[in-house]
Write a protein that holds these residues in place. Structure first.
Motif, PDB file in Angstrom:
ATOM      1  N   THR A  23     -42.109 -38.303  58.676  1.00 53.32           N
ATOM      2  CA  THR A  23     -42.947 -37.105  58.582  1.00 53.32           C
ATOM      3  C   THR A  23     -42.562 -36.268  57.368  1.00 53.32           C
ATOM      4  N   PHE A  24     -42.983 -36.743  56.181  1.00 54.59           N
ATOM      5  CA  PHE A  24     -42.793 -35.930  54.983  1.00 54.59           C
ATOM      6  C   PHE A  24     -44.087 -35.166  54.700  1.00 54.59           C
ATOM      7  N   GLU A  25     -43.934 -33.904  54.321  1.00 58.58           N
ATOM      8  CA  GLU A  25     -45.105 -33.094  53.960  1.00 58.58           C
ATOM      9  C   GLU A  25     -45.913 -33.819  52.898  1.00 58.58           C
ATOM     10  N   ASP A  26     -47.227 -33.742  53.025  1.00 52.42           N
ATOM     11  CA  ASP A  26     -48.101 -34.458  52.103  1.00 52.42           C
ATOM     12  C   ASP A  26     -49.324 -33.587  51.831  1.00 52.42           C
ATOM     13  N   PRO A  27     -49.730 -33.482  50.573  1.00 50.08           N
ATOM     14  CA  PRO A  27     -50.867 -32.598  50.259  1.00 50.08           C
ATOM     15  C   PRO A  27     -52.138 -33.027  50.990  1.00 50.08           C
ATOM     16  N   ASP A  28     -52.276 -34.335  51.283  1.00 49.49           N
ATOM     17  CA  ASP A  28     -53.466 -34.801  52.001  1.00 49.49           C
ATOM     18  C   ASP A  28     -53.204 -34.990  53.491  1.00 49.49           C
ATOM     19  N   PHE A  83     -51.342 -31.210  64.634  1.00 50.68           N
ATOM     20  CA  PHE A  83     -50.859 -30.946  63.275  1.00 50.68           C
ATOM     21  C   PHE A  83     -51.100 -32.173  62.371  1.00 50.68           C
ATOM     22  N   ALA A  84     -51.736 -31.956  61.240  1.00 48.59           N
ATOM     23  CA  ALA A  84     -51.984 -33.010  60.241  1.00 48.59           C
ATOM     24  C   ALA A  84     -52.918 -34.107  60.750  1.00 48.59           C
ATOM     25  N   ASN A  85     -53.580 -33.865  61.869  1.00 48.74           N
ATOM     26  CA  ASN A  85     -54.520 -34.839  62.425  1.00 48.74           C
ATOM     27  C   ASN A  85     -55.716 -34.075  62.987  1.00 48.74           C
ATOM     28  N   GLY A  94     -50.053 -43.458  58.822  1.00 49.34           N
ATOM     29  CA  GLY A  94     -49.719 -44.623  58.007  1.00 49.34           C
ATOM     30  C   GLY A  94     -49.695 -44.294  56.535  1.00 49.34           C
ATOM     31  N   GLY A  95     -50.055 -45.272  55.710  1.00 51.09           N
ATOM     32  CA  GLY A  95     -50.005 -45.076  54.265  1.00 51.09           C
ATOM     33  C   GLY A  95     -48.769 -45.732  53.692  1.00 51.09           C
ATOM     34  N   GLU A  96     -48.009 -44.927  52.931  1.00 52.32           N
ATOM     35  CA  GLU A  96     -46.781 -45.449  52.329  1.00 52.32           C
ATOM     36  C   GLU A  96     -45.562 -44.828  53.002  1.00 52.32           C
ATOM     37  N   LEU A  97     -44.464 -45.553  52.941  1.00 53.04           N
ATOM     38  CA  LEU A  97     -43.195 -44.999  53.420  1.00 53.04           C
ATOM     39  C   LEU A  97     -42.457 -44.364  52.239  1.00 53.04           C
ATOM     40  N   HIS A  98     -41.866 -43.190  52.470  1.00 52.32           N
ATOM     41  CA  HIS A  98     -41.176 -42.483  51.401  1.00 52.32           C
ATOM     42  C   HIS A  98     -39.681 -42.325  51.680  1.00 52.32           C
ATOM     43  N   ILE A 140     -40.841 -31.788  57.507  1.00 50.28           N
ATOM     44  CA  ILE A 140     -41.862 -30.831  57.943  1.00 50.28           C
ATOM     45  C   ILE A 140     -41.233 -29.665  58.698  1.00 50.28           C
ATOM     46  N   ILE A 141     -42.054 -28.767  59.075  1.00 52.31           N
ATOM     47  CA  ILE A 141     -41.596 -27.500  59.642  1.00 52.31           C
ATOM     48  C   ILE A 141     -41.003 -27.666  61.046  1.00 52.31           C
TER      49      ILE A 141
END
Lengths: 532, 532
Positions: free
Chosen positions: A369-374, A168-170, A382-386, A338-339
């Motif tokens: 694990t927040f839903e993200d359009p990308d 999922f998401a990967n 990784g990326g940013e923490l929300h 997420i779901i």
């Protein structure tokens, strides 16, 4: 050569033949401070051969190289770098700055010591981990952003995988795989050198910002065949990994993520892998194995600590008692939306699991694990923490680092008596006269499962460091008063902590024995009593 | 004489001798609608003797009295009162008004029917209980205030004790005890008539505001000797209670609160008490027994429902399956802020336990324990409600009453298959070919405790009423989307509910099969899918 810094001998020659790229005939024996260390070399691509050594002491070091290349040498190994230590002290208050310097080069490798961790020089290490499972397989831009995020975050350990992730998401293929293909199939005897260079770069970036890499060697989320290698192929892969990475001070060996989901591997292989690494890693990096539902055998002799997937962090106590090793709840679910139920914890719930683990002398790992359009979810990419948990995990870390020592689980009471006595009484089957006709007798008559569940439910979340410091975490209890019992041989100051609002207030001074503590009447309260 | 209303025959004579005040020789046989009912009379004090009868049908009723007084009579039994029903309908939206009319007189006694409850006339009854354990022993002023509070609250059942309570925040002697003393000791053969008059007054007050009285016959919190009576003394007390109270329609028999803490009673007595009441209560009021840690044997034949103390309301499912009777989690902890962990739940936590129970087709009981300078805690003494849960329990009640039926536990899935199939596969020990090498096989290899804990942890909180309505409660999951599976034979409208903010929003219309539902990303979400 400097203590705690990777030292390299480089050679140039003919590249090895295809199929012989891993087990190259090259080794060196280093002698330093009376210790002899045998290390194997590796081929780094294009006929470049490398022997790496991690000096753990200062002093005069000599070495002798054998195999494809022969020779010897010597060098003065300087003491560990210490100039950063002044920064360390002068910026005590600026945690992120303090947390994100090259701590390995200052203090060495992290090792287990009883149920705690410390660097080689004795400096305590408390894992406040996070996960970026597929970090190595992301774009350079995303990796850079992730490193930047980490320098502002409270985390000092990252769990990440060698192999790419199919889940999922990967979904994307990575730019480089760990191996080249032979006949369309990934071949562990043919390292993809570019991949390993990149992996090392990530490990080095982490080192420079004080982060230990909990390197996941196998995992089941695979569409390329890495989870279906043969025993021999696995050992070839491990051979290369250990030759190449063992001299990097901030590496931990995590045999797998969810080893028990890798149904193409036989159960016995995991012991073989642990033994192989134990026998070939000259520095004995931390090693464990992460479960899906069946805990790894943490008593396995090469296993240094308990690595647990389970949301019930109150179980720290039992694991420390059973194994006498440090306990990290490395997967307790993730803050997110997420779901999947493992990925939609509230920030409070995750912070609550952290406080529970740390109060009992264990450790806990974050993930987000927040839903993200990308599909860029921190947890894997990784990326940013929300989320709202990292700042509160930072607060917990500050609180824990302000204490003279890590906690050990306190015995605690349930049904009016210390739980160890309750358990011993149950085990003996004999009821003292004073117990007959009491609530305790009722408890004793329960069946085993009910009895143990009840004790687990009711036991306070309580840790201590001898009689110096005692910590209680009240989790979801909303009391406005609570009673604690302090040793009556000493005098204590008592603070009440709000884990969510991140406040710490002294409410009692110079108290001893049983005392009533005024509380805040909300979830997420802790108490710290410090001896004067 | 009117159906569902207590009918009384009164006599005057010599008071019975001391020691013979309970088992007075007086009974009547009522014949109504082809049913013969034998009822015993009781002495109400001062030579006043009473025979009470609860007519459950309309029609011509005849009776014959025997014993101390002889005679016969007859009367037309009118149908149950129906004028209030218009109010009932016209004020549909005003729940408190609807909830707090004399429902027993309209609909009769509450009885179990499978895992549900209904009044005699078939009107569904869903217990939304609260506790005011020591109500009968409070001042008139406090009792009046409590009744006033209840008329604005969502509760339709109150658990309360016959005997006074000696416990935290309950220290005072009551004005009247159930018995007079003989030689300084309370004597169950000597009813204190004033006490029983007061008790009946409370039961009557409750009836008039539509509240069932879950009357607790024994409890361990005692300093007067009521928890140390002999078997014979207990039966004498029960004889009087049943003679006197059985014709009151809104009485339930709760053998005890925490029966298993009453260590002066032998275990076998509880069955004797259940059998005694079963044999002497002509109307077979609801009967159960409330545990401390050891559930009562809910299969005992006089036991009509499961009465449970346990905070884990997800266990509703197992109890319904095991016993096929209604399940009430009558003690799950209380909203409050007191020092004890059972009495300092957050409002959300209590509301969460309610939603979990009701979604699975079970029921749950409220209670409130906020520290009070005068020790007036709702939980035991009544007064005013201060918490944030009652308004949300009212919302839950409105939601549940808007559904055509109560829920039954849905099978639900875990690890990608229906849980009943998972359990059956485990039991059989045989793995179908498709399962080999999958996550399911891994689960199957777990030890029993881990397996069951895991299934319990992961199983969705899901209820259904055939294919008409399906409910999911997501508890602490903060997802912004979730997937549900609807029967593909029908078309559904899907609502998302916020249990805390008390909103109910239709998010999908006319959907079927597997659908993704947009959610709110916070704790306390429920989904209701209703077939068109």
């Amino acid at each position: 050569m400097q203590c705690y810094r990777t030292f390299e001998l480089n050679f140039r020659g003919e590249p090895p033949k295809i199929g012989q790229e891993v087990a190259v005939d090259l080794e060196a024996i280093f002698t330093l401070a009376g210790t002899t260390t045998r290390v194997k070399g590796f081929h780094a691509g294009d006929g470049r051969y490398v022997i790496r050594f991690l000096p753990l002491h200062a002093g005069h070091c000599t070495w002798r190289v054998r195999g494809l290349f022969e020779g010897d040498g010597s060098e003065e190994c300087l003491p560990a770098q210490s100039e950063d230590l002044s920064l360390h002290d002068s910026e005590r208050k600026e945690s992120a700055a303090l947390w994100h310097v090259d701590l390995s080069s200052l203090h060495g490798m992290v090792r287990a010591n009883g149920a705690r961790f410390a660097y080689d020089d004795g400096t305590p290490y408390r894992p406040f981990g996070t996960t970026v499972y597929a970090l190595v397989h992301q774009s350079q831009e995303l990796i850079d952003q992730t490193i930047e995020t980490l320098t502002e975050a409270p985390f000092n350990k990252v769990r990440m995988c060698v192999f790419p992730k199919h889940y999922f998401a990967n979904a994307a293929d990575p730019q480089w795989f760990p191996f080249e293909r032979t006949g369309g199939r990934f071949d562990s005897s043919r390292p993809c050198y570019r991949y390993w260079d990149e992996l090392e770069r990530r490990i080095g970036q982490m080192r420079r910002i004080g982060i230990e890499v909990d390197l996941i060697l196998f995992h089941p989320y695979d569409r390329w065949g890495f989870a279906r290698m043969s025993h021999e192929e696995c050992l070839t892969y491990l051979d290369y990994a250990v030759r190449r990475l063992a001299a990097l001070p901030n590496v931990w060996w995590s045999l797998a993520n969810e080893y028990d989901l890798m149904t193409d591997f036989e159960d016995s292989w995991w012991r073989d892998f642990a033994a192989f690494i134990g026998g070939n890693d000259p520095y004995h990096h931390l090693l464990s194995n992460h479960n899906f539902v069946n805990y790894w055998d943490f008593d396995e002799p090469n296993t240094t600590h308990c690595c647990v997937q389970n949301g019930h962090t109150g179980l720290v106590r039992d694991l420390i008692e059973r194994h006498g090793k440090p306990v990290i709840f490395d997967e307790v679910g993730y803050e997110g939306n997420i779901i999947y139920d493992w990925g939609n914890l509230s920030a409070f719930e995750l912070v609550d699991r952290f406080w529970t683990a740390f109060t009992l002398g264990g450790y806990c790992t974050h993930g987000e694990t927040f839903e993200d359009p990308d599909d860029v979810l921190w947890w894997a990419r990784g990326g940013e923490l929300h989320g709202e948990s990292p700042v509160r995990i930072a607060f917990l870390r500050e609180v824990m680092e302000s204490l003279p020592n890590d906690m050990e689980p306190a015995v605690g009471g349930a049904f009016g008596m210390p739980v160890n006595e309750l358990l011993a009484m149950r085990k003996s089957g004999e009821l003292p006269d004073g117990v007959k006709g009491t609530m305790t007798e009722v408890i004793m008559r329960l069946d085993e499962k009910r009895f143990l569940d009840l004790v687990q439910d009711l036991r306070p979340i309580q840790g201590r460091s001898d009689d110096d410091v005692m910590v209680w975490y009240l989790s979801r209890q909303c009391c406005v008063h609570t009673e604690i019992e302090l040793p009556d041989t000493r005098s204590y100051d008592v603070e009440v902590i709000d884990a969510w609002d991140m406040t710490r207030t002294t409410v009692l001074e110079g108290v001893t024995g049983k005392v009533i503590v005024p509380m805040l009447g909300k979830e997420g309260q802790a108490i710290i009593a410090t001896a004067r």
